[in-house]
Design a protein around this motif. Structure first.
Motif, PDB file in Angstrom:
ATOM      1  N   PRO A  40     -48.818  22.800  19.379  1.00  0.00           N
ATOM      2  CA  PRO A  40     -47.675  21.904  19.615  1.00  0.00           C
ATOM      3  C   PRO A  40     -46.349  22.659  19.670  1.00  0.00           C
ATOM      4  O   PRO A  40     -46.238  23.779  19.152  1.00  0.00           O
ATOM      5  N   ASP A  41     -45.363  22.052  20.302  1.00  0.00           N
ATOM      6  CA  ASP A  41     -44.001  22.584  20.246  1.00  0.00           C
ATOM      7  C   ASP A  41     -43.341  22.190  18.929  1.00  0.00           C
ATOM      8  O   ASP A  41     -42.464  22.900  18.436  1.00  0.00           O
ATOM      9  N   ALA A  42     -43.733  21.041  18.383  1.00  0.00           N
ATOM     10  CA  ALA A  42     -43.149  20.570  17.131  1.00  0.00           C
ATOM     11  C   ALA A  42     -44.196  19.815  16.321  1.00  0.00           C
ATOM     12  O   ALA A  42     -45.122  19.222  16.876  1.00  0.00           O
ATOM     13  N   VAL A  43     -44.035  19.857  15.002  1.00  0.00           N
ATOM     14  CA  VAL A  43     -44.887  19.106  14.083  1.00  0.00           C
ATOM     15  C   VAL A  43     -43.989  18.167  13.289  1.00  0.00           C
ATOM     16  O   VAL A  43     -42.998  18.600  12.690  1.00  0.00           O
ATOM     17  N   VAL A  44     -44.304  16.870  13.318  1.00  0.00           N
ATOM     18  CA  VAL A  44     -43.624  15.885  12.476  1.00  0.00           C
ATOM     19  C   VAL A  44     -44.493  15.716  11.243  1.00  0.00           C
ATOM     20  O   VAL A  44     -45.619  15.227  11.317  1.00  0.00           O
ATOM     21  N   LEU A  45     -43.960  16.136  10.104  1.00  0.00           N
ATOM     22  CA  LEU A  45     -44.760  16.308   8.903  1.00  0.00           C
ATOM     23  C   LEU A  45     -44.302  15.361   7.804  1.00  0.00           C
ATOM     24  O   LEU A  45     -43.151  15.407   7.379  1.00  0.00           O
ATOM     25  N   GLY A  46     -45.207  14.495   7.365  1.00  0.00           N
ATOM     26  CA  GLY A  46     -44.895  13.594   6.270  1.00  0.00           C
ATOM     27  C   GLY A  46     -44.961  14.296   4.927  1.00  0.00           C
ATOM     28  O   GLY A  46     -45.838  15.123   4.679  1.00  0.00           O
ATOM     29  N   ALA A  47     -44.036  13.988   4.015  1.00  0.00           N
ATOM     30  CA  ALA A  47     -44.010  14.604   2.682  1.00  0.00           C
ATOM     31  C   ALA A  47     -44.258  13.534   1.624  1.00  0.00           C
ATOM     32  O   ALA A  47     -44.025  12.356   1.850  1.00  0.00           O
ATOM     33  N   ASP A  48     -44.714  13.963   0.457  1.00  0.00           N
ATOM     34  CA  ASP A  48     -45.017  13.031  -0.627  1.00  0.00           C
ATOM     35  C   ASP A  48     -44.425  13.562  -1.933  1.00  0.00           C
ATOM     36  O   ASP A  48     -45.125  14.120  -2.773  1.00  0.00           O
ATOM     37  N   PRO A  49     -43.093  13.463  -2.119  1.00  0.00           N
ATOM     38  CA  PRO A  49     -42.490  13.930  -3.377  1.00  0.00           C
ATOM     39  C   PRO A  49     -43.065  13.145  -4.558  1.00  0.00           C
ATOM     40  O   PRO A  49     -43.455  11.991  -4.382  1.00  0.00           O
ATOM     41  N   PRO A  50     -43.097  13.716  -5.766  1.00  0.00           N
ATOM     42  CA  PRO A  50     -42.589  15.073  -6.037  1.00  0.00           C
ATOM     43  C   PRO A  50     -43.596  16.168  -5.760  1.00  0.00           C
ATOM     44  O   PRO A  50     -43.290  17.339  -5.884  1.00  0.00           O
ATOM     45  N   GLN A  51     -44.838  15.807  -5.397  1.00  0.00           N
ATOM     46  CA  GLN A  51     -45.842  16.849  -5.208  1.00  0.00           C
ATOM     47  C   GLN A  51     -45.610  17.682  -3.943  1.00  0.00           C
ATOM     48  O   GLN A  51     -45.945  18.859  -3.888  1.00  0.00           O
ATOM     49  N   PHE A  52     -45.081  17.040  -2.894  1.00  0.00           N
ATOM     50  CA  PHE A  52     -44.923  17.704  -1.609  1.00  0.00           C
ATOM     51  C   PHE A  52     -46.247  18.330  -1.164  1.00  0.00           C
ATOM     52  O   PHE A  52     -46.358  19.533  -0.945  1.00  0.00           O
ATOM     53  N   ASP A  53     -47.277  17.456  -1.027  1.00  0.00           N
ATOM     54  CA  ASP A  53     -48.606  17.933  -0.643  1.00  0.00           C
ATOM     55  C   ASP A  53     -48.608  18.607   0.726  1.00  0.00           C
ATOM     56  O   ASP A  53     -49.528  19.322   1.080  1.00  0.00           O
ATOM     57  N   CYS A  54     -47.585  18.345   1.522  1.00  0.00           N
ATOM     58  CA  CYS A  54     -47.525  18.903   2.872  1.00  0.00           C
ATOM     59  C   CYS A  54     -47.192  20.385   2.892  1.00  0.00           C
ATOM     60  O   CYS A  54     -47.350  21.049   3.915  1.00  0.00           O
ATOM     61  N   CYS A  55     -46.695  20.924   1.742  1.00  0.00           N
ATOM     62  CA  CYS A  55     -46.084  22.252   1.797  1.00  0.00           C
ATOM     63  C   CYS A  55     -47.103  23.349   2.107  1.00  0.00           C
ATOM     64  O   CYS A  55     -46.722  24.411   2.606  1.00  0.00           O
ATOM     65  N   ASP A  56     -48.387  23.131   1.799  1.00  0.00           N
ATOM     66  CA  ASP A  56     -49.391  24.146   2.131  1.00  0.00           C
ATOM     67  C   ASP A  56     -49.467  24.354   3.637  1.00  0.00           C
ATOM     68  O   ASP A  56     -49.462  25.491   4.123  1.00  0.00           O
ATOM     69  N   LEU A  57     -49.547  23.244   4.390  1.00  0.00           N
ATOM     70  CA  LEU A  57     -49.598  23.361   5.849  1.00  0.00           C
ATOM     71  C   LEU A  57     -48.294  23.929   6.390  1.00  0.00           C
ATOM     72  O   LEU A  57     -48.294  24.767   7.299  1.00  0.00           O
ATOM     73  N   LEU A  58     -47.167  23.509   5.811  1.00  0.00           N
ATOM     74  CA  LEU A  58     -45.867  24.028   6.231  1.00  0.00           C
ATOM     75  C   LEU A  58     -45.806  25.543   6.026  1.00  0.00           C
ATOM     76  O   LEU A  58     -45.365  26.291   6.907  1.00  0.00           O
ATOM     77  N   SER A  59     -46.261  26.004   4.878  1.00  0.00           N
ATOM     78  CA  SER A  59     -46.245  27.445   4.583  1.00  0.00           C
ATOM     79  C   SER A  59     -47.145  28.215   5.542  1.00  0.00           C
ATOM     80  O   SER A  59     -46.799  29.308   5.998  1.00  0.00           O
ATOM     81  N   GLU A  60     -48.310  27.613   5.864  1.00  0.00           N
ATOM     82  CA  GLU A  60     -49.224  28.287   6.784  1.00  0.00           C
ATOM     83  C   GLU A  60     -48.611  28.389   8.182  1.00  0.00           C
ATOM     84  O   GLU A  60     -48.727  29.423   8.849  1.00  0.00           O
ATOM     85  N   ILE A  61     -47.968  27.304   8.638  1.00  0.00           N
ATOM     86  CA  ILE A  61     -47.361  27.319   9.971  1.00  0.00           C
ATOM     87  C   ILE A  61     -46.262  28.368  10.044  1.00  0.00           C
ATOM     88  O   ILE A  61     -46.202  29.176  10.972  1.00  0.00           O
TER      89      ILE A  61
END
Length: 540
Positions: A40-61
């Motif tokens: 993709p050119d962009a990823v729209v990524l949902g977050a779930d504070p306070p855990q921020f479960d999305c951050c693993d995929l964000l870090s990998e990207i």
């Protein structure tokens, strides 16, 4: 790519992006493998504070060399603290939930524009590195030829001169497709239509058909399937959320009606104005600035091919006995008046305009001149000779003119007023992206070989054969306006090199802009000059 665990929120995001014309994927079950597959050119990524479960995929990207340039727009509940945390984690932008659809689209477009600019800079750096040595060799070769002329000797300049001209000519205008077309024409000049050109044309046809399928069918099919599923759920009476399902069904049906309505508008535009959009063929020649001598091939062999040096490079000279060296350039134009005035781009009418790299070559004594300029209209079995009439001093717009009075071609209606172009409104673009490649691809291999035989490889005759066989017709793409600025319209109807000068229509079937630039690796940010700049040139 939309990565969001909440089904309702994910569906809403997908609907907003799909309605704006973006290709959207929600298949992220395999994590990075899915990201790499969809690219993709962009990823729209949902977050779930306070855990921020999305951050693993964000870090990998952001941590992978292959994906770190993908723009990540995070959706986060909460206020400034959560937004700041998302940015600190590496997101390119953070939008608070609940989100406004217009804001989300604006943020996505902004990130895509930034990505396109960054990609362009990276590509330019790569090309600059690859061609640094070639540049010096070109300049040296031209200087050597000039010295040889002064002492009256006959010398040859390696084909590197032409290769350098082609590179500098197209580099600033990002005309990669036109460069490939020139390579194809060069092969045609040998009198043989090569299997490589046939194969590339075949691939272009397959890619075009695949692109059309991806661009139009899936969104409508997805909506139709969604509508059927919702109707089945409502009809079963087994759900407690009947009112919610009814609301969803109404929204889906509304989007389907919108797609069908826009499709009908596009069909009307095609039927009315396709014959009025022409392919412009510009033939450039080169002269020695001080003497006016033309750049020629030194000579030709008995088989009709240029003579070559020990490295099999064609020999060129300002005093050669062979045919003149030509560079073929393609663009789009459209009939704007009954008197034969055709609107196009300045850089189509004068391809060397605002080309600093070519200017460096001119400083070394080479001067481009237009040897011939021809317009080919659909349904007209021959080319129409055209000349430049006016060029705008304020924008990349020009008027060229030819005698079309006896051809019955309809002039295209031009929009009035600033409100004719509205952000979010649907648009239809007609033009000739990839120019000769796409036309030859549509012709098919058998016709391609027949054209090569009939034309004997002469580029002018190739175009005339295509016209005689009624094979010249524009490509149509649809999209929506992203932004309306005083000097440009930003939109996402796909195009590429060769489409410069094409008319951009609104949903009223009137031209609101003249296409003049596109972003490499289509990212939803192509540009058109407002048609008011062109209308001012049409006045006596």
């Amino acid at each position: 790519m939309v990565v969001e665990s909440d089904d309702a929120l994910r569906d809403r995001i997908v609907a907003v992006l799909s309605d704006a014309g973006y290709e959207v994927s929600t298949d992220y079950r395999e994590g990075m493998k899915a990201v790499l597959a969809f690219d993709p050119d962009a990823v729209v990524l949902g977050a779930d504070p306070p855990q921020f479960d999305c951050c693993d995929l964000l870090s990998e990207i952001k941590g992978s060399e292959h994906t770190r340039n993908i723009r990540v727009v995070m959706l986060s509940p909460g206020g400034s603290a959560e937004r700041t945390r998302g940015l600190d984690l590496g997101a390119d932008d953070v939008v608070s939930l609940p989100f406004d659809s217009h804001e989300l689209l604006s943020r996505v477009r902004s990130q895509l524009r930034n990505k396109a600019i960054a990609d362009e800079f990276r590509e330019r750096l790569r090309l600059a590195e690859e061609n640094r040595n070639a540049t010096q060799q070109v300049v040296t070769a031209v200087n050597e030829e000039r010295r040889t002329l002064r002492v009256g000797g006959l010398a040859t300049v390696a084909v590197l001169v032409v290769a350098g001209l082609v590179f500098f000519f197209f580099y600033r205008r990002t005309q990669e497709q036109n460069t490939r077309v020139y390579a194809a024409i060069t092969r045609l000049q040998t009198g043989v239509l090569t299997p490589q050109l046939m194969e590339r044309s075949r691939r272009a046809l397959e890619d075009g058909e695949r692109g059309q399928s991806l661009a139009s069918a899936p969104q409508k099919l997805q909506l139709q399937k969604k509508s059927e599923d919702l109707r089945s759920q409502i009809a079963s009476g087994k759900t407690e959320n009947a009112s919610s399902l009814q609301s969803q069904l109404a929204a889906v049906d509304s989007r389907l009606q919108k797609l069908e309505s826009e499709g009908k508008v596009a069909q009307t535009i095609i039927e009315s104005y396709e014959p009025s959009v022409c392919l412009i063929h510009v033939v450039l020649a080169f002269r020695e600035h001080t003497t006016g001598l033309r750049l020629d091939y030194v000579g030709m062999t008995s088989s009709g091919e240029p003579t070559t040096d020990e490295h099999n490079n064609p020999l060129l000279s300002f005093t050669g006995n062979g045919p003149e060296v030509h560079l073929d350039v393609f663009g789009t134009g459209f009939l704007a008046s009954v008197s034969g005035q055709i609107l196009t781009n300045h850089h189509v009418a004068e391809p060397w305009w605002q080309n600093d790299d070519l200017k460096e070559m001119l400083d070394q004594g080479l001067e481009p001149v237009i040897a011939e300029m021809t317009a080919y209209f659909p349904g007209v079995p021959h080319g129409i000779a055209i000349d430049t009439e006016k060029i705008s001093s304020a924008a990349d717009v020009a008027v060229v003119k030819g005698n079309v009075s006896a051809l019955g071609i309809k002039q295209i209606a031009l929009a009035d007023g600033h409100r004719s172009a509205v952000s979010g409104g649907p648009v239809v673009l007609l033009g000739y992206p990839t120019a000769l490649d796409a036309i030859l691809a549509r012709a098919g291999a058998e016709t391609l070989q027949s054209i090569a035989t009939a034309s004997k490889g002469d580029p002018k005759q190739v175009m005339e054969e295509l016209a005689r066989r009624n094979l010249i017709r524009p490509t149509t793409t649809q999209g929506h306006i992203g932004d309306v600025l005083p000097d440009k319209i930003v939109y996402d109807a796909q195009t590429t090199s060769g489409g410069s000068g094409g008319p951009l229509f609104n949903n009223e079937g009137k031209v609101i802009g003249i296409n003049f630039a596109m972003v490499r690796e289509f990212g939803g940010s192509n540009f058109a000059i407002p048609v008011t700049y062109g209308k001012s040139l049409l006045k006596p």
